[in-house]
Design a protein around this motif. Structure first.
Motif, PDB file in Angstrom:
ATOM      1  N   LEU A  98       0.848  23.523  33.989  1.00  0.00           N
ATOM      2  CA  LEU A  98       1.457  23.218  32.686  1.00  0.00           C
ATOM      3  C   LEU A  98       2.895  23.713  32.654  1.00  0.00           C
ATOM      4  CD1 LEU A  98       1.277  22.304  29.747  1.00  0.00           C
ATOM      5  CD2 LEU A  98       0.377  24.534  29.175  1.00  0.00           C
ATOM      6  N   LEU A  99       3.076  24.939  33.155  1.00  0.00           N
ATOM      7  CA  LEU A  99       4.428  25.488  33.183  1.00  0.00           C
ATOM      8  C   LEU A  99       5.326  24.611  34.054  1.00  0.00           C
ATOM      9  CD1 LEU A  99       6.274  27.783  32.358  1.00  0.00           C
ATOM     10  CD2 LEU A  99       5.580  28.985  34.408  1.00  0.00           C
ATOM     11  N   PHE A 141      -4.493  25.663  21.981  1.00  0.00           N
ATOM     12  CA  PHE A 141      -3.586  24.998  22.912  1.00  0.00           C
ATOM     13  C   PHE A 141      -2.343  24.497  22.196  1.00  0.00           C
ATOM     14  CE2 PHE A 141      -2.202  20.891  24.698  1.00  0.00           C
ATOM     15  CZ  PHE A 141      -1.656  21.379  25.870  1.00  0.00           C
ATOM     16  N   PRO A 198      -7.006  22.808  25.951  1.00  0.00           N
ATOM     17  CA  PRO A 198      -6.652  21.631  25.150  1.00  0.00           C
ATOM     18  C   PRO A 198      -7.800  21.139  24.271  1.00  0.00           C
ATOM     19  CG  PRO A 198      -5.890  21.344  27.366  1.00  0.00           C
ATOM     20  CD  PRO A 198      -6.634  22.628  27.348  1.00  0.00           C
ATOM     21  N   MET A 199      -7.421  20.412  23.244  1.00  0.00           N
ATOM     22  CA  MET A 199      -8.293  19.898  22.200  1.00  0.00           C
ATOM     23  C   MET A 199      -8.747  21.007  21.247  1.00  0.00           C
ATOM     24  SD  MET A 199      -8.017  16.893  23.032  1.00  0.00           S
ATOM     25  CE  MET A 199      -9.072  15.636  22.333  1.00  0.00           C
ATOM     26  N   LEU A 206       4.344  15.156  21.511  1.00  0.00           N
ATOM     27  CA  LEU A 206       3.091  14.798  22.170  1.00  0.00           C
ATOM     28  C   LEU A 206       2.768  13.336  21.916  1.00  0.00           C
ATOM     29  CD1 LEU A 206       0.563  17.702  21.660  1.00  0.00           C
ATOM     30  CD2 LEU A 206       1.786  17.031  23.698  1.00  0.00           C
ATOM     31  N   VAL A 212       8.244  32.917  29.087  1.00  0.00           N
ATOM     32  CA  VAL A 212       7.108  31.992  29.020  1.00  0.00           C
ATOM     33  C   VAL A 212       6.261  32.102  30.288  1.00  0.00           C
ATOM     34  CG1 VAL A 212       6.462  29.583  28.839  1.00  0.00           C
ATOM     35  CG2 VAL A 212       8.316  30.469  27.466  1.00  0.00           C
ATOM     36  N   PHE A 270       1.829  15.838  29.483  1.00  0.00           N
ATOM     37  CA  PHE A 270       0.935  16.600  28.607  1.00  0.00           C
ATOM     38  C   PHE A 270      -0.433  15.934  28.503  1.00  0.00           C
ATOM     39  CE2 PHE A 270       4.858  18.449  26.628  1.00  0.00           C
ATOM     40  CZ  PHE A 270       4.627  19.716  27.123  1.00  0.00           C
ATOM     41  N   VAL A 272       6.272  21.532  32.190  1.00  0.00           N
ATOM     42  CA  VAL A 272       7.301  21.752  31.178  1.00  0.00           C
ATOM     43  C   VAL A 272       8.673  21.864  31.843  1.00  0.00           C
ATOM     44  CG1 VAL A 272       8.106  23.333  29.417  1.00  0.00           C
ATOM     45  CG2 VAL A 272       5.691  22.814  29.562  1.00  0.00           C
ATOM     46  N   SER A 294       7.018  25.874  24.001  1.00  0.00           N
ATOM     47  CA  SER A 294       8.073  24.877  24.224  1.00  0.00           C
ATOM     48  C   SER A 294       9.308  25.246  23.420  1.00  0.00           C
ATOM     49  CB  SER A 294       7.584  23.464  23.910  1.00  0.00           C
ATOM     50  OG  SER A 294       6.996  23.422  22.640  1.00  0.00           O
ATOM     51  N   ILE A 348      11.031  27.861  25.507  1.00  0.00           N
ATOM     52  CA  ILE A 348      11.721  27.306  26.684  1.00  0.00           C
ATOM     53  C   ILE A 348      12.993  26.600  26.261  1.00  0.00           C
ATOM     54  CG2 ILE A 348      11.568  25.461  28.378  1.00  0.00           C
ATOM     55  CD1 ILE A 348       9.106  26.473  29.330  1.00  0.00           C
ATOM     56  N   LEU A 399       2.366  32.799  30.204  1.00  0.00           N
ATOM     57  CA  LEU A 399       1.314  31.994  30.822  1.00  0.00           C
ATOM     58  C   LEU A 399       0.456  32.842  31.738  1.00  0.00           C
ATOM     59  CD1 LEU A 399       3.080  28.628  31.490  1.00  0.00           C
ATOM     60  CD2 LEU A 399       1.198  29.087  29.974  1.00  0.00           C
ATOM     61  N   LEU A 402       1.806  20.614  11.583  1.00  0.00           N
ATOM     62  CA  LEU A 402       3.115  20.857  12.189  1.00  0.00           C
ATOM     63  C   LEU A 402       4.234  20.300  11.322  1.00  0.00           C
ATOM     64  CD1 LEU A 402       2.497  20.231  15.945  1.00  0.00           C
ATOM     65  CD2 LEU A 402       3.582  22.217  14.967  1.00  0.00           C
ATOM     66  N   TYR A 406      -2.273  16.824  31.455  1.00  0.00           N
ATOM     67  CA  TYR A 406      -2.735  18.217  31.442  1.00  0.00           C
ATOM     68  C   TYR A 406      -3.970  18.372  30.556  1.00  0.00           C
ATOM     69  CZ  TYR A 406      -3.108  23.125  30.384  1.00  0.00           C
ATOM     70  OH  TYR A 406      -3.606  24.378  30.196  1.00  0.00           O
ATOM     71  N   ILE A 407      -3.939  17.705  29.415  1.00  0.00           N
ATOM     72  CA  ILE A 407      -5.052  17.845  28.488  1.00  0.00           C
ATOM     73  C   ILE A 407      -6.353  17.351  29.119  1.00  0.00           C
ATOM     74  CG2 ILE A 407      -5.982  16.851  26.372  1.00  0.00           C
ATOM     75  CD1 ILE A 407      -3.025  17.168  25.335  1.00  0.00           C
ATOM     76  N   LEU A 451       5.816  17.898  18.321  1.00  0.00           N
ATOM     77  CA  LEU A 451       5.788  18.598  19.605  1.00  0.00           C
ATOM     78  C   LEU A 451       6.151  17.662  20.752  1.00  0.00           C
ATOM     79  CD1 LEU A 451       2.583  20.773  19.398  1.00  0.00           C
ATOM     80  CD2 LEU A 451       4.943  21.503  19.370  1.00  0.00           C
ATOM     81  N   LEU A 490       1.388  25.637  22.887  1.00  0.00           N
ATOM     82  CA  LEU A 490       2.354  24.618  23.301  1.00  0.00           C
ATOM     83  C   LEU A 490       3.570  24.650  22.392  1.00  0.00           C
ATOM     84  CD1 LEU A 490       2.839  22.312  25.242  1.00  0.00           C
ATOM     85  CD2 LEU A 490       1.810  20.782  23.598  1.00  0.00           C
ATOM     86  N   ALA A 491       3.310  24.714  21.079  1.00  0.00           N
ATOM     87  CA  ALA A 491       4.420  24.715  20.124  1.00  0.00           C
ATOM     88  C   ALA A 491       5.323  25.918  20.351  1.00  0.00           C
ATOM     89  CB  ALA A 491       3.869  24.712  18.700  1.00  0.00           C
TER      90      ALA A 491
END
Lengths: 528, 782
Positions: free
Chosen positions: B174-175, A437, A432-433, B66, A456, B129, B178, A445, A448, A460, A518, B132-133, B64, A441-442
């Protein structure tokens, strides 16, 4: 065969149709191609010592101007997203500047700007490219200091860039094929231009060329079969043909399979990845950066377009196959990457794994899948570009020190380079950051949401395995004692610094503030 | 709240600059923000105790879904006490602990503050999320902090293991998030807990995945081995990350979700089993460690198992015990770590066998350490005792078999805890016969105060038990309380828990007194109970697979690569052709008899090419194939095509000849054995056969009329006034194509000409041109 396939429409209408061209929409492509031709002329007519500066200026300027043209068009009053080259009487342009194409054009231009900066840098060791002058008799043909500088790489890069831009915007398979060749042939040549380690560079060029020729042949064969199936090479016509007819499905499946082989090869997705490590390792690093970042964008742009426009209706039949391909690719990339001892090969395997992740998004066939994949391409491109930029800096007496053991303890010798590279590796691992990530994520998701949870899960798992080898490099850089006669980190020239900074800033920016990119990626879909 | 978290990260970015002026006082600057956070948490205390929450939400990437959503409730508050409270102490301690001129000061201070910020974000997050971050950020900070100066192979291995295990857990979590979010229809934790998704396979999977993340982070069996390994970090870092705060993240996550899921099938059994197992193994291993810090690390593992069980159980009294133990552990463990840090700092060692007589040298330090250790052992009137009592009471209350089994595990674990607590006291402060007294300078006040503060709190909260009662009760509110809600107190009368406590302490003392006999066991564990070999086998197995596959398929051999592509081609589109296709009904062997010899010629030449040993032979045979195809064109009435084919073939041949002059006449590859060729033969025959079969199948499968050719034939007389449709196509309909082809030929011819010129210029083979030659001929053929 060409004569036969192209003919049908215009003969049937028995009048010469001048296609309608929305010049403003395609202006970025035009700029690139015109500049590429100019660049050839420069190569032919300018004295050797002035070529380098002119070529660098010309190619960088080209990308900037093309980017400006793109920006102007997007912000103009025109109805954006429908332009291109349209054959009269057809609703869908032959060559379409729709939203995904515009987004990916922007991505390509930005990435190739960075790659050209890397290519143009010659402050370190005189640059990465060989002069075409052969070695003196009795000299060492493997490694020699050539007089003069190679500037052929600039027109080649511009042609490749133009080919990529057309490739991902082509709405019919023939245009796509031509673009495929236009982008591939320069790349084959560029791979063989390394100034040091010439044999491995040329070997990579030959391998890439031979396998590439094969995959092009597959593409062409598939195209022919699809023409046999649908009676047209236009994506929309193929889509119309697949939607509820009693045509023989054999042609469709076989044609689709062959076509996709060609596309998957270009995107270096397993099991058509075999060339990737050898070519990434052998090619001059700036060229590798260009290939890794831009070719991937172009190939996935085309994959998205073909799947969405032509084969959406038949997606239930081919989805299983592409699931398998994505899984194979992710696992191959992640597992084989574990044992690599060469930095460039390692990133090559990482790119195979990433191609698998991208494919997960590409087969989602939803708007989120499209925008997620495009965002991922943008994010991945910049990260990998900067990573290769850093690889060009770590050198020893024989050029780039790409063996992993040579990177041991780099943090002690050059903290800034180490921290930058560590950040990029974390981005590749999807922490993340970082943009990595957000991209994952995009894509995941979207997958899914489209009911591909098992895929997925594998993705992972592959991410976790792949994280291992990125992290191993970080550990190596931070925890080990530097080798006694280890490589030195060159002070980067202004160009390389700019390219790396660009990559790192975008990686961070997309990780922290992904919304603007995005949003842009999800403005609209393909025109059909 | 978000402001506080961001401020941490910004300060962390600034600290390297600050430390250039202030040196190690940068740690003190860094302590300001955790202090502010702690103050803010204390001011919100009354509101939170009244059941209120503080919410904050900022959209981050709406596309997303988020959103940064933060929420302060009682659990977050408790965690902030640990995160920010211990953070302040640690950062102040660091000022005196690290050398003034150490280069790493700027990095360590920045990372510690960044970590404090990430941890604050983690415990405040109300969005999966967001959580998680921050979760992964703490992992990265931890990794970088551990990686101070790991120069040995062992250190490198343990640090990568730490990172690997936690990242793997994080990804699975994370999975799980989700999946859970999709099930619940929201990613807000508070909403999920308020209306949890229905039990089902998917929810269970999600929970198991989330637990996997929690277990790896909180070092539960079988992932616990990373934590002792991470003890290579400087002691203040270990105290903060690996005792007080980060490793509690897993426990926190379980505590956060338990109100909703404690009655789901996999949740509680999984937590109870692994938690108790962890508690026992950690306690057992701690009995044998000679390094005080590693001893504490195994103790932490053990206590984390204990906390897991308490947080996951989902009953009122146990939850109260959980809240109490959470804080108690944070207090006594940070005390102990800081004490070990002081001993290490002053005496230069933390090995039990080398330390002796510390008690006499540092009486104050001994008192501080004793408070911490005795609280850990669960001796009244210290805070740890309250938590353990409540835990025993909680599992006695219901009296079900399951709870009693858990209770037995907890009692055993507590006994081990008591034993290693005594061992710690003896090892750190005791006087050992035959060991010289350690010579050590007096520690500075700046080191002592941070260690003394949590010890004092341990004593205070233990003696005035009611102080913490309100917090624990508020935390346990989601779980239904009985008629007589439990309250924290030192004295509940003569009760079974008290008896159990006595048993625990007695057996702990017994184990400690029998230490010589215990140590002889040497920390032996049956193989199947050891986690480390499992981890190592997994990693080694992956490596082996990777080597094997690389060696077989990625050896740089072009034929292998090609074979992979061809095989895929045979398998995927090939199977489609064979299963879905049908042969045309009418098959003629030949149209005219002349085709037969030509076909035989082409086939023979094609087979012969593969056997050719000389380059020239191979080229000529390839040419024969090409000319043969041309002959077919003639026979089928396409003289123009045939002409083009002949031209191209000739040109190619010429080009080849010029290139071949510069190459050795024979192929250089030595055919040592015949056998390895068979796979290649098989692959190429299969691919060739498939192409042949598909050609037949496709010719039969085509249904649409050949529009193009019919169109051309129709248009030729009028459009081009031509009688020959081929002519019309070449010069009229597709004139541009013809021009293109001519230019391609011209370019190729130029290439050939330049080759001829080049041969004159240089005799030596040049690497560059060798590769370019064949390429040009290839282009022509296209």
């Amino acid at each position: 065969m060409f004569q036969a396939t192209l003919g049908s429409q215009d003969v049937a209408q028995s009048a010469v149709n001048i296609p309608e061209i929305d010049w403003q929409a395609i202006s970025p492509v035009v700029v690139v191609f015109v500049a590429a031709c100019l660049s050839v002329l420069v190569e032919a007519f300018l004295p050797r010592e002035r070529r380098w500066s002119v070529q660098v200026t010309l190619s960088l300027l080209t990308v900037v101007v093309a980017g400006l043209a793109l920006g102007l068009y997007v912000n103009s009053d025109a109805v954006v997203g429908t332009g291109g080259i349209t054959v009269a009487g057809q609703a869908v342009p032959l060559f379409s500047a729709d939203y995904p194409a515009l987004f990916l054009w922007g991505t390509l231009l930005a990435l190739s700007f960075g790659a050209l900066l890397l290519i143009a840098d010659r402050s370190v060791d005189g640059g990465a490219f060989a002069s075409p002058v052969p070695p003196a008799p009795g000299g060492d043909p493997v490694q020699y200091q050539a007089p003069g500088r190679q500037t052929e790489v600039f027109p080649l890069a511009l042609f490749a860039l133009g080919g990529m831009m057309v490739f991902l915007a082509a709405n019919d398979l023939l245009t796509m094929f031509v673009a495929l060749e236009v982008l591939s042939l320069p790349l084959y040549l560029m791979c063989g231009l390394a100034r040091r380690r010439r044999l491995i560079s040329q070997e990579s060029a030959v391998k890439y060329f031979l396998l590439g020729a094969f995959s092009s042949a597959f593409f062409l064969y598939g195209l022919a079969l699809l023409y046999g199936y649908a009676g047209s090479v236009r994506l929309v016509d193929i889509a119309a043909a697949t939607a509820g007819t009693d045509r023989p499905e054999t042609l469709l499946y076989a044609g689709f399979g062959l076509l996709v082989v060609g596309l998957l090869f270009k995107a270096s997705i397993g099991p058509f990845h075999a060339w990737t490590p050898d070519v990434y390792q052998g090619a001059p690093t700036p060229v590798t950066a260009f290939m890794a970042a831009c070719t991937k964008v172009a190939a996935f742009g085309a994959i998205l377009r073909v799947l969405t426009l032509a084969f959406e209706a038949s997606s239930w039949e081919w989805r299983g196959v592409l699931w398998a391909v994505a899984i194979v690719s992710m696992l191959i990339g992640a597992v084989l990457g574990l044992t690599q001892t060469d930095m460039k090969r390692m990133i090559a395997y990482s790119s195979i794994a990433h191609a698998g992740f991208l494919l997960v998004g590409a087969i989602a066939m939803t708007e989120d899948g499209l925008s997620g994949t495009m965002f991922y391409l943008l994010a991945y491109g910049f990260t990998t570009l900067a990573a290769f930029g850093i690889i060009t800096l770590v050198r020893d007496g024989n050029g780039e020190a790409t063996h992993l053991s040579q990177w041991a303890g780099l943090a002690k010798r050059s903290p800034l380079v180490a921290v930058t590279f560590a950040f990029l590796l974390l981005a590749l691992a999807g922490i993340p950051m970082t943009s990595g990530f957000m991209g994952k994520l995009a894509v995941f998701s979207a997958a899914i949401a489209d009911g591909m949870a098992p895929l997925v899960v594998v993705a992972l798992l592959a991410s976790a395995i792949a994280a291992f080898f990125y992290l191993r490099v970080i550990v190596l850089m931070y925890f080990s004692e530097p080798a006694q006669d280890g490589p030195t980190v060159s002070v980067p020239g202004a160009f390389t610094t700019a390219a790396i900074t660009l990559g790192v800033v975008v990686t961070l920016l997309l990780g922290v503030l992904p919304a603007f990119a995005l949003d842009w990626a999800s403005v609209g879909g393909f025109v059909s | 709240m978000l402001l506080l978290v961001t401020a941490h990260l910004v300060l962390a970015a600034l600290l390297p600059t600050v430390s250039r002026w202030l040196g190690r006082w940068a740690f003190a600057v860094g302590a300001i923000l955790p202090a502010v956070s702690l103050g803010w948490a204390l001011t919100s205390l009354t509101e939170v105790l009244a059941g209120g929450t503080v919410d904050e939400s900022v959209a981050w990437a709406p596309v997303l879904g988020l959103t940064f959503t933060l929420r302060l409730d009682i659990l977050s508050l408790l965690m902030i006490f640990l995160v920010s409270g211990v953070g302040v102490l640690i950062l102040c301690y660091c000022v005196y602990y690290f050398k003034p001129d150490a280069q790493s000061n700027s990095r360590t201070s920045a990372l510690l503050v960044a970590f404090a910020g990430a941890m604050l974000g983690l415990v405040l997050a109300d969005d999966l999320f967001t959580l998680y971050i921050f979760w992964e950020l703490t992992t990265v900070c931890s990794f970088l902090l551990v990686g101070q100066d790991g120069n040995t192979k062992q250190q490198r291995r343990s640090s990568i293991q730490a990172l690997l295990v936690t990242v793997l857990g994080g990804l699975s979590m994370l999975l799980g998030f989700v999946l859970l979010g999709e099930q619940a229809g929201t990613y807000r934790i508070s909403e999920i807990v308020a209306s949890p998704p229905a039990a089902g396979a998917l929810t269970s999977t999600a929970l198991v995945l989330i637990l996997l993340g929690a277990f790896t982070k909180s070092a539960q069996v079988p992932f616990h081995t990373w934590l002792p390994g991470a003890m290579v970090a400087p002691t203040p870092v270990s105290a903060y990350l690996h005792a007080a705060s980060m490793v509690k993240a897993g426990v926190y996550l379980v505590a956060r979700l338990s109100p909703a899921f404690s009655d789901h099938t996999p949740w509680w059994p999984l937590i109870a089993t692994l938690g108790i197992w962890t508690m026992l193994i950690g306690g057992y291993r701690a009995l044998f460690e000679r390094d005080l810090k590693t001893l504490l690390a195994y103790g932490t593992v053990s206590q984390l198992g204990f906390l897991m069980v308490l947080m996951g159980a989902g009953s009122h009294t146990v939850a109260m015990a959980g809240a109490t133990m959470l804080i108690a552990h944070g207090l006594f463990k940070s005390t102990l770590f800081l004490v070990v840090g002081i001993i290490d700092h002053q005496a230069g060692t933390r090995n039990i066998d080398e330390l002796s007589g510390i008690r006499r040298r540092f009486p104050v330090l001994t008192v501080i350490g004793a408070i911490g250790a005795l609280s850990m052992a669960g001796i009244p009137p210290l805070f740890g005792f309250l938590g353990k009592e409540a835990a025993f009471e909680g599992f006695l209350e219901s009296g079900t078999t399951g709870d009693l089994v858990v209770l037995v595990g907890l009692v055993l674990g507590s006994a081990l805890t008591a034993a290693y607590s005594f061992r710690f006291l003896w090892g750190a402060f005791g006087t050992k016969p035959g060991v010289e007294d350690s010579s050590a300078p007096k520690p500075s006040l700046g080191l002592m105060v941070p260690a003394a503060v949590p010890a004092a709190l341990t004593l205070l909260l233990g003696v005035v038990a009611s102080l913490f009662n309100a917090l624990a009760t508020t935390y346990a509110e989601p779980y239904p309380a009985g008629d007589h809600p439990y309250y924290l107190a030192l004295w509940h009368g003569f009760s079974l828990p008290l008896l159990l406590s006595a048993v625990v302490v007695a057996s702990g003392v017994g184990l400690h007194l029998a230490r010589d006999r215990v140590v002889r066991l040497g920390g032996w564990l049956p193989d199947f109970l050891q986690a480390q070999p499992g981890y190592e086998r997994t990693v080694a197995g992956l490596d082996t697979v990777s080597y094997a596959v690389t060696g077989r398929f990625q050896a740089g051999s072009l034929p292998t690569y090609l074979a992979i592509i061809l095989l895929t081609f045979v398998l995927v589109p090939g199977s489609a052709v064979l299963t879905g296709g049908s042969m045309p009904e009418e098959l003629r062997l030949w149209d005219s008899a002349v085709q037969v010899p030509v076909a035989i010629l082409v086939l023979t030449a094609a087979i012969a090419v593969t056997m050719a040993k000389r380059r020239m032979t191979a080229v000529i045979l390839t040419g024969v194939v090409g000319y043969g195809i041309g002959a077919f064109f003639v026979l089928d009435g396409g003289p123009d095509l045939a002409l083009a084919q002949f031209l191209v073939e000739t040109l190619t041949l010429v080009a080849f000849v010029f290139v071949l002059r510069r190459l050795p006449s024979r192929f250089t590859q030595v055919e040592s054995t015949r056998s390895p060729r068979w796979p290649k033969v098989a692959v190429s025959v299969a691919a060739g056969a498939l192409v042949a079969v598909s050609a037949l199948v496709f010719s039969g499968a085509r249904q649409a009329p050949p529009e193009a050719s019919e169109g051309f034939v129709e248009a030729a007389p009028e459009g081009a006034h031509a009688n020959n449709v081929v002519n019309a196509i070449l010069v009229d309909f597709r004139a541009f194509d013809t021009v293109g082809e001519i230019s391609v030929l011209a370019v190729a011819a130029t290439g050939v000409a330049s080759l001829i010129l080049a041969t004159r210029r240089a005799r030596r083979p040049s690497a560059a041109e060798e590769t370019e030659g064949p390429r040009k001929s290839r282009e022509v053929r296209k």
